[in-house]
Design a protein around this motif. Structure first.
Motif, PDB file in Angstrom:
ATOM      1  N   CYS A 124       0.856  -1.187   0.000  1.00  0.00           N
ATOM      2  CA  CYS A 124       0.000   0.000   0.000  1.00  0.00           C
ATOM      3  C   CYS A 124       0.896   1.242   0.000  1.00  0.00           C
ATOM      4  N   GLY A 153      -2.291   4.986  -0.386  1.00  0.00           N
ATOM      5  CA  GLY A 153      -3.380   5.305   0.526  1.00  0.00           C
ATOM      6  C   GLY A 153      -3.004   6.533   1.342  1.00  0.00           C
ATOM      7  N   GLU A 154      -3.898   6.930   2.241  1.00  0.00           N
ATOM      8  CA  GLU A 154      -3.630   8.154   3.000  1.00  0.00           C
ATOM      9  C   GLU A 154      -2.820   7.936   4.267  1.00  0.00           C
ATOM     10  N   THR A 155      -2.795   6.709   4.802  1.00  0.00           N
ATOM     11  CA  THR A 155      -2.063   6.521   6.064  1.00  0.00           C
ATOM     12  C   THR A 155      -0.805   5.658   5.935  1.00  0.00           C
ATOM     13  N   CYS A 199      -5.051   2.079  -1.467  1.00  0.00           N
ATOM     14  CA  CYS A 199      -5.561   1.743  -0.130  1.00  0.00           C
ATOM     15  C   CYS A 199      -6.299   0.401  -0.095  1.00  0.00           C
ATOM     16  N   PHE A 200      -6.069  -0.367   0.969  1.00  0.00           N
ATOM     17  CA  PHE A 200      -6.754  -1.644   1.185  1.00  0.00           C
ATOM     18  C   PHE A 200      -7.965  -1.480   2.112  1.00  0.00           C
ATOM     19  N   SER A 201      -8.291  -0.262   2.465  1.00  0.00           N
ATOM     20  CA  SER A 201      -9.375   0.035   3.425  1.00  0.00           C
ATOM     21  C   SER A 201      -9.098  -0.571   4.808  1.00  0.00           C
ATOM     22  N   CYS A 231      -6.863   1.274   6.786  1.00  0.00           N
ATOM     23  CA  CYS A 231      -6.028   2.420   7.162  1.00  0.00           C
ATOM     24  C   CYS A 231      -5.794   2.517   8.664  1.00  0.00           C
ATOM     25  N   MET A 264       1.012  -1.638   5.308  1.00  0.00           N
ATOM     26  CA  MET A 264       0.429  -2.936   4.997  1.00  0.00           C
ATOM     27  C   MET A 264       0.906  -3.499   3.673  1.00  0.00           C
TER      28      MET A 264
HETATM   29  S1  FES Z   1      -3.724   3.675   3.463  1.00  0.00           S
HETATM   30 FE1  FES Z   1      -2.967   1.635   3.474  1.00  0.00          FE
HETATM   31  S2  FES Z   1      -4.776   0.498   3.919  1.00  0.00           S
HETATM   32 FE2  FES Z   1      -5.543   2.515   3.653  1.00  0.00          FE
END
Ligand code: FES
Length: 110
Positions: free
Chosen positions: A11, A14-16, A50-52, A54, A59
């Motif tokens: 990932c 994604g945002e985190t 993102c894998f949801s 977060c 991950m």
């Molecule tokens: S930012 Fe990695 S799972 Fe959402």
């Protein structure tokens, strides 16, 4: 059998997850190890969105094994590559098992 024996998704967009570790560096390291091990026809390392999940990052997911990893740190990558990606044995201490199906974002994660 698909085009690759093992397909690893990191990932990176994604945002985190990208705020929780050097995920671009993870991709670079894993691709380097794949090349050094002569596994380029067998293993694919892909950047993913993102894998949801977060807040549990960084991950990674390994298919077709359907093994998910959470909280992966740079120091874990050697073990993750050698044990799982190269030798097919998942790294149990890093496995992600939230106990719920589907999306599982931490409440404070975006
Ligand atoms: S930012 Fe990695 S799972 Fe959402």
């Amino acid at each position: 059998m698909g085009q690759y024996r093992t397909h690893v998704f990191v990932c990176t967009t994604g945002e985190t997850c990208p705020t929780q570790g050097d995920v671009e560096g993870f991709v670079k390291y894993l691709r380097g190890e794949v090349a050094r091990a002569g596994l380029k026809d067998d293993v694919r390392i892909n950047k993913a969105g993102c894998f949801s999940q977060c807040g549990h990052g960084p991950m990674l997911v390994v298919y077709p094994d359907d093994v998910w990893y959470a909280g992966v740190q740079e120091a874990d990558l050697k073990d993750l590559f050698e044990s799982h990606v190269r030798d097919g044995k998942p790294v149990e201490r890093l496995r992600y098992r939230p106990g719920v199906q589907g999306a599982n974002k931490k409440k404070d994660a975006k």
